[in-house]
Design an enzyme around this catalytic site. Sequence first.
Site, PDB file in Angstrom:
ATOM      1  N   ASP A  89       0.844  -1.185   0.000  1.00  0.00           N
ATOM      2  CA  ASP A  89       0.000   0.000   0.000  1.00  0.00           C
ATOM      3  C   ASP A  89       0.889   1.248   0.000  1.00  0.00           C
ATOM      4  OD1 ASP A  89      -2.458   1.230  -0.083  1.00  0.00           O
ATOM      5  OD2 ASP A  89      -2.638   1.364   2.088  1.00  0.00           O
ATOM      6  N   PHE A 108       1.179   5.685  -0.561  1.00  0.00           N
ATOM      7  CA  PHE A 108       0.729   6.872   0.196  1.00  0.00           C
ATOM      8  C   PHE A 108       0.801   8.048  -0.776  1.00  0.00           C
ATOM      9  CE2 PHE A 108       2.124   9.674   4.044  1.00  0.00           C
ATOM     10  CZ  PHE A 108       0.875   9.661   4.659  1.00  0.00           C
ATOM     11  N   HIS A 148      -4.034  13.856   0.990  1.00  0.00           N
ATOM     12  CA  HIS A 148      -4.239  13.034   2.195  1.00  0.00           C
ATOM     13  C   HIS A 148      -2.987  13.052   3.078  1.00  0.00           C
ATOM     14  CE1 HIS A 148      -5.287   9.604   4.751  1.00  0.00           C
ATOM     15  NE2 HIS A 148      -4.136   9.057   4.413  1.00  0.00           N
ATOM     16  N   ARG A 176       1.349  16.679  12.976  1.00  0.00           N
ATOM     17  CA  ARG A 176       2.604  17.418  13.175  1.00  0.00           C
ATOM     18  C   ARG A 176       2.483  18.910  12.907  1.00  0.00           C
ATOM     19  NH1 ARG A 176       3.906  12.824  10.464  1.00  0.00           N
ATOM     20  NH2 ARG A 176       3.664  13.911   8.501  1.00  0.00           N
ATOM     21  N   ASP A 207      -9.143   0.641   2.180  1.00  0.00           N
ATOM     22  CA  ASP A 207      -8.149   0.137   3.128  1.00  0.00           C
ATOM     23  C   ASP A 207      -8.583   0.542   4.543  1.00  0.00           C
ATOM     24  OD1 ASP A 207      -5.807  -1.017   4.087  1.00  0.00           O
ATOM     25  OD2 ASP A 207      -4.746   0.892   4.013  1.00  0.00           O
ATOM     26  N   TYR A 209       2.637   2.582  15.598  1.00  0.00           N
ATOM     27  CA  TYR A 209       3.327   2.734  14.318  1.00  0.00           C
ATOM     28  C   TYR A 209       4.774   3.226  14.399  1.00  0.00           C
ATOM     29  CZ  TYR A 209       3.312   7.818  13.519  1.00  0.00           C
ATOM     30  OH  TYR A 209       3.571   9.158  13.568  1.00  0.00           O
ATOM     31  N   LYS A 255      -3.946  -2.023  10.126  1.00  0.00           N
ATOM     32  CA  LYS A 255      -4.233  -2.192   8.707  1.00  0.00           C
ATOM     33  C   LYS A 255      -4.488  -3.634   8.307  1.00  0.00           C
ATOM     34  CE  LYS A 255      -3.206   2.064   7.265  1.00  0.00           C
ATOM     35  NZ  LYS A 255      -4.051   2.857   6.349  1.00  0.00           N
ATOM     36  N   THR A 305      -8.891  -5.330   4.040  1.00  0.00           N
ATOM     37  CA  THR A 305      -8.889  -4.353   2.953  1.00  0.00           C
ATOM     38  C   THR A 305      -9.871  -4.881   1.911  1.00  0.00           C
ATOM     39  OG1 THR A 305      -6.604  -3.672   3.340  1.00  0.00           O
ATOM     40  CG2 THR A 305      -7.482  -3.297   1.126  1.00  0.00           C
ATOM     41  N   THR A 351      -4.617   6.783   0.087  1.00  0.00           N
ATOM     42  CA  THR A 351      -5.897   7.489   0.119  1.00  0.00           C
ATOM     43  C   THR A 351      -5.906   8.662  -0.843  1.00  0.00           C
ATOM     44  OG1 THR A 351      -6.002   6.936   2.445  1.00  0.00           O
ATOM     45  CG2 THR A 351      -7.580   8.572   1.642  1.00  0.00           C
TER      46      THR A 351
END
Lengths: 435, 435
Positions: free
Chosen positions: B136, B138, B143, B152, B246, B257, B266, B270, B363
């Site tokens: 997967d 990113f 997103h 952050r 997902d 994480y 995760k 899915t 996403t």
Amino acid sequence: MAPLRSWFSIPQGSHFSLANIPFGVISTASSTSPRVAVAIGDHALDLEVFAANNGFSALSTIQPHQAVFSEPSLNAFAALGRPIHSVVRKYIQSVLFAQTPYPDVLKNNASLQKQALIPLKDIKAHLPFRIGDYTDFFAGMNHAYNCGVIFRGPQNALQPNYKHLPVGYHGRASSVVPSGTPIRRPNGQILLNPTAEKKTPTFSPCKKLDIELELGAFVCGSNPQGEPIPIDEAEQNLFGVVLMNDWSARDIQAWEYVPLGPFNAKNFSTTISTWVVLADALEPFKVKGLENDAEVLPYLKEKEEKSVYDINLEVDVKTSTGNTTTISKVNAQNLLWSFPQMLAHHTITGCPFNPGDLLGSGTISGATAKEYGSFIEQSQNGKEPIVLSEGEKRTFLEDGDEITIRGVCGNDEEALVGFGECVGRIEPALKLNFN
Amino acid sequence: MAPLRSWFSIPQGSHFSLANIPFGVISTASSTSPRVAVAIGDHALDLEVFAANNGFSALSTIQPHQAVFSEPSLNAFAALGRPIHSVVRKYIQSVLFAQTPYPDVLKNNASLQKQALIPLKDIKAHLPFRIGDYTDFFAGMNHAYNCGVIFRGPQNALQPNYKHLPVGYHGRASSVVPSGTPIRRPNGQILLNPTAEKKTPTFSPCKKLDIELELGAFVCGSNPQGEPIPIDEAEQNLFGVVLMNDWSARDIQAWEYVPLGPFNAKNFSTTISTWVVLADALEPFKVKGLENDAEVLPYLKEKEEKSVYDINLEVDVKTSTGNTTTISKVNAQNLLWSFPQMLAHHTITGCPFNPGDLLGSGTISGATAKEYGSFIEQSQNGKEPIVLSEGEKRTFLEDGDEITIRGVCGNDEEALVGFGECVGRIEPALKLNFN
């Protein structure tokens, strides 16, 4: 207990004593279809041939399932479940006992011996399983601490979650290879100047290629999606254990891993030893792992205190000059989490497992430098060269270096339960041209 | 260009027009073995039956390979390569044309029509591939940015590596399920009070269960371990595209994480849509993705500017009261990296791929809240409830909520290239007892 004697010649010090009986997948030059075998001394016992010649005639339990030995992987055999693995292993032991109750099966059957007992030097050992999913954990606490110190200093070496759950990541199943497969140095993005204001990566062969000394556990059970495997049932879902070298590109990892974890740094190759030592064979060598001073949640609490293994591991480096140095000796009990805990945690969300799925322990390191299971720890991320024999030095792996991991349980030379070797030699990176 | 007309009745607005011809794996109550089919209008064309009845008599290319249509997955068909997929799709189109050059194959063959054309409401659609490995990415930059702001702040929303490489992680292949499979809310460790000095996790059903609106691409090619797939060849290794949800446990993820990435957050499920739209069918809908203002390394540079897809995606929430609200509408061109770039990056280390491997885009979110592809973005991590119809509100998913993702290319109601639906409904977490 006196070791079990065999009528068959098993060399002193063999990893594959009668106490072991590890399973693997083999082929030969004259019979190239991969099939199931066990290792005994310097030989493989070809179970396809053994079964076809009434070798299992005295074991009615396995007779309806004998086709599993003709499969090119252990998946089907593993799926039969631990009670069957146990019965098959004990039966093979009994066939090999000096005072076997079944002398006609093999002891007095020279023809079958000739067909089914093949010198290990004459076989090709394949990947033992068709691996559906591979997960690598981080349960070697000393390794996690040492890497934490290198990257974040001793105050924050272990992350707050570390003692509460077995930290892990999903690995790349397609990249797992059997011992002996050459390992090509990967290319990738690295950040040559990490402290610069502007972070601009360079395309380069990995300059910090490393090993990770691990154990791997193969799963034999399965769970429906949505239903966890409870901690008390986890061990029954473990088929057996192999040695593992999770080759790692430290410089690629440093640049890529935030925020989703290691990726290209890990997916080029992971090597495993080819003979899977059954969980049953490891039972006498169970010991307590590292003390966890956190209060562990109930779903991770084991009834049994002894849930990791007393395995003496060592790592040799053979350089292209031919010199070999043992750079690490460490016991596998240096784990904060056991394989049953890893499996219970992995499935607590309902994540489905299938026979042939693989769990890696994470790098196993002891408390002192000579017990560290990776170059990054031994060389302090390249600052302190590791001194090899004949004055050679290493910070990370060089092309032509060959790494051999060995692991063995016990010290009775006639009853060792060993894993054989997990070997890989580094080939130079591909030279890539981009127009 | 006028849309292609068929002698067969294809409803206006069908996702499965003659311009599409997506592939899947089906079974029926009367014929329970899964086999290969294509979707056309409201029907599946059963290719096993079609092939067995000389349906491919005019297409010599496929005749030696017809057994692939009796397989329970598309892996074998995919492995034949894109030129074959292209020929088969075009041939099926031509058999269905109003003015088909092959009228005797199906148009004038009422018996075969009756056997091979099955209403979609009467079939069970299976997972289209046996998935070896699932990764997967990113690549949805909006997103990534939005999540970065939540965790952050806007100054460091995107990590320094984000524009230099397609960030990704290895997923859990065993957890991928076909549209319609119920999704059980996972249990796991969450940190109820993240700001407390002492970090003590709680065992709990996930309280921040989320969706991720993604595309998935299935790979048809393979590369030997150690040999990258060059960017210019990457697209030829892509079979086709599905919708993907997902499912994500945000609270489990937040605690687990660091430092190895998302894991249990995760791996529980899915969902993918079951009809795979071939890369060929998507060719007319290629567009430019999001602008990348970083200087991309040569191994990721595409010759072609248009490498992502103009697909109109939308997400519906149907609550247990029966109310349905479309909470997101977004175009799939909101990606910084294309699937060919993902594949080139994934293999640059030599990571081996096999037919049936799956790549997730990450996403897909647009620039405004109504285009966000996850609840965490729409609700600002639970701070701003999403208002549904009839005054219902959501921050994250509640038990009984059903999510439907739809995606379609084009706006000519007679020539849509659509993906059908990707549906999942949330079931309550298992109640687990620990003694």
